[in-house]
Scaffold this active site. Sequence first.
Site, PDB file in Angstrom:
ATOM      1  N   TYR A  80       0.861  -1.188   0.000  1.00 60.86           N
ATOM      2  CA  TYR A  80       0.000   0.000   0.000  1.00 60.86           C
ATOM      3  C   TYR A  80       0.891   1.229   0.000  1.00 60.86           C
ATOM      4  CZ  TYR A  80      -3.483   3.487   1.360  1.00 60.86           C
ATOM      5  OH  TYR A  80      -4.304   4.594   1.401  1.00 60.86           O
TER       6      TYR A  80
ATOM      7  N   ASP B 126       9.420   2.884   0.024  1.00 62.16           N
ATOM      8  CA  ASP B 126       8.321   3.488   0.774  1.00 62.16           C
ATOM      9  C   ASP B 126       8.472   3.087   2.243  1.00 62.16           C
ATOM     10  OD1 ASP B 126       6.038   4.420   1.928  1.00 62.16           O
ATOM     11  OD2 ASP B 126       4.650   3.547   0.463  1.00 62.16           O
TER      12      ASP B 126
ATOM     13  N   LYS C  78       3.974   9.024   9.046  1.00 58.85           N
ATOM     14  CA  LYS C  78       3.640   8.409  10.338  1.00 58.85           C
ATOM     15  C   LYS C  78       4.582   8.828  11.474  1.00 58.85           C
ATOM     16  CE  LYS C  78       0.688   4.990   8.221  1.00 58.85           C
ATOM     17  NZ  LYS C  78       0.800   4.291   6.965  1.00 58.85           N
TER      18      LYS C  78
END
Length: 436
Positions: free
Chosen positions: A148, A243, A271
């Site tokens: 994702y 990522d 995050k």
Amino acid sequence: MTPASAGPRSRALARRAARVLVGGVDSPVRSFRSVGGSPVFFARGRGAYLFDVDGRRYLDLVGSWGANLLGNAPPAVVAAVQRTANAGLTFGAPSPLEHELAEEVRRAAPVLERLRFVSSGTEAVMSAVRVARGFTGRTKVVKFEGGYHGHSDGLLARAGSGPATQALPDSAGVPAAVVGETLVARYNDPEGLAEAFERHGPSIAAVVVEPVAANMGVVLPQPGFLPAISRLARQHGALVVADEVITGFRLRRGTVHESLGLSADLVTLGKVVGGGMPIGVYGGRRDVMETVAPLGPVYQAGTLSGHPLAMAAGRATLDRLTPRVYATLERTGAELQETLLRLSEEERVRPFTLPRAGSMLGLFFAPGPVVDFASAGKTDRAEYARFFHAVLGRGVYLPPSALETTFVSAVVRSPDLVRAEEAFRAGFRAARRRGR
Ligand SMILES: *Cc1c(COP(=O)(O)O)cnc(C)c1O
């Protein structure tokens, strides 16, 4: 099955929210659709614990999907945000907070020779892909099934039939023409990736990969997989985008891909690096990043980019990420893994597979090894849902979806896990009870 593990206030708020917010939520996984029942509404969080609107307490093993590495409302981070807010919420102009956090990030992750702050991980990866395309003059992007990378059009793609084929849209509203530029390969399958490069090599701008996959539960890279990505990309003149929106600053202070044998040209973060505020970072090789405006022809901008509160929260968080914090995260992660494996054995829950990277765990009611989306997808979702609700009702908050990662924060202590054992045991017993 309609589990009633959310309290009466939560359930009333869910009904009210659903009358104005789509599905009652601002991000679909929060709705509990994949585990059934009504979502818990939270009033506050403190350290290792969350408190819902019905006054119930939960050990927090989600941590806002990994963002809360230091637990809920760490006092130093909250104080930094308050101090910063008093001096102005946003300027839409440079402030020293931006390059100060950028310097800290680069000290810890020198691969980001030049970087830029944005407001979400989605934006970071979307921008990195644009940069890769702008730099190489190529159009295609390779991702891995089950990875994702946020919800930008081109990356909301799923595999077509056969390995390394043209992707199909993974959402309504995503044009086939857009994902026509996306290739989907299998995680941990270097041959599939080699095939993609054989067929499309000259038009591949970048390979985007999570060095440890953490959006289909946790799937560890097998030896050789990540080095093969770098090798193939280099051979064919494509860039590698690591990522690290989840893994960055969670598995170590900085990025983790280098130590796993991946060499990246561009890196994305999010995050943890925002300390609980909205953030995304993209950066990497200086020559590649200098194609971004105002220095180069790749356009990317943001009204609230480099937001002072996110910069302050990020800085205060990074200041506290000492080797000791990572030692604690490793120890607590291992303890949670051992506890869950032992209890699943004692309750004879089989198959149960529990891969772990530091403070990230993947709970699979499936046979191992879990190496890709297909093997992760074998997890028994109904079993997970029963486990989830039994555990939730006993004061432990797990991800409300079978294919998400369980996160431990740095303030979880051994006694917290010992206290949670009875909840886990009840969860495994409920999981085993089939056919409800
Ligand atoms: C969460 C995540 C994103 C998207 O970040 P948002 O801030 O939710 O937009 C991108 N990549 C990975 C690996 C993620 O885990």
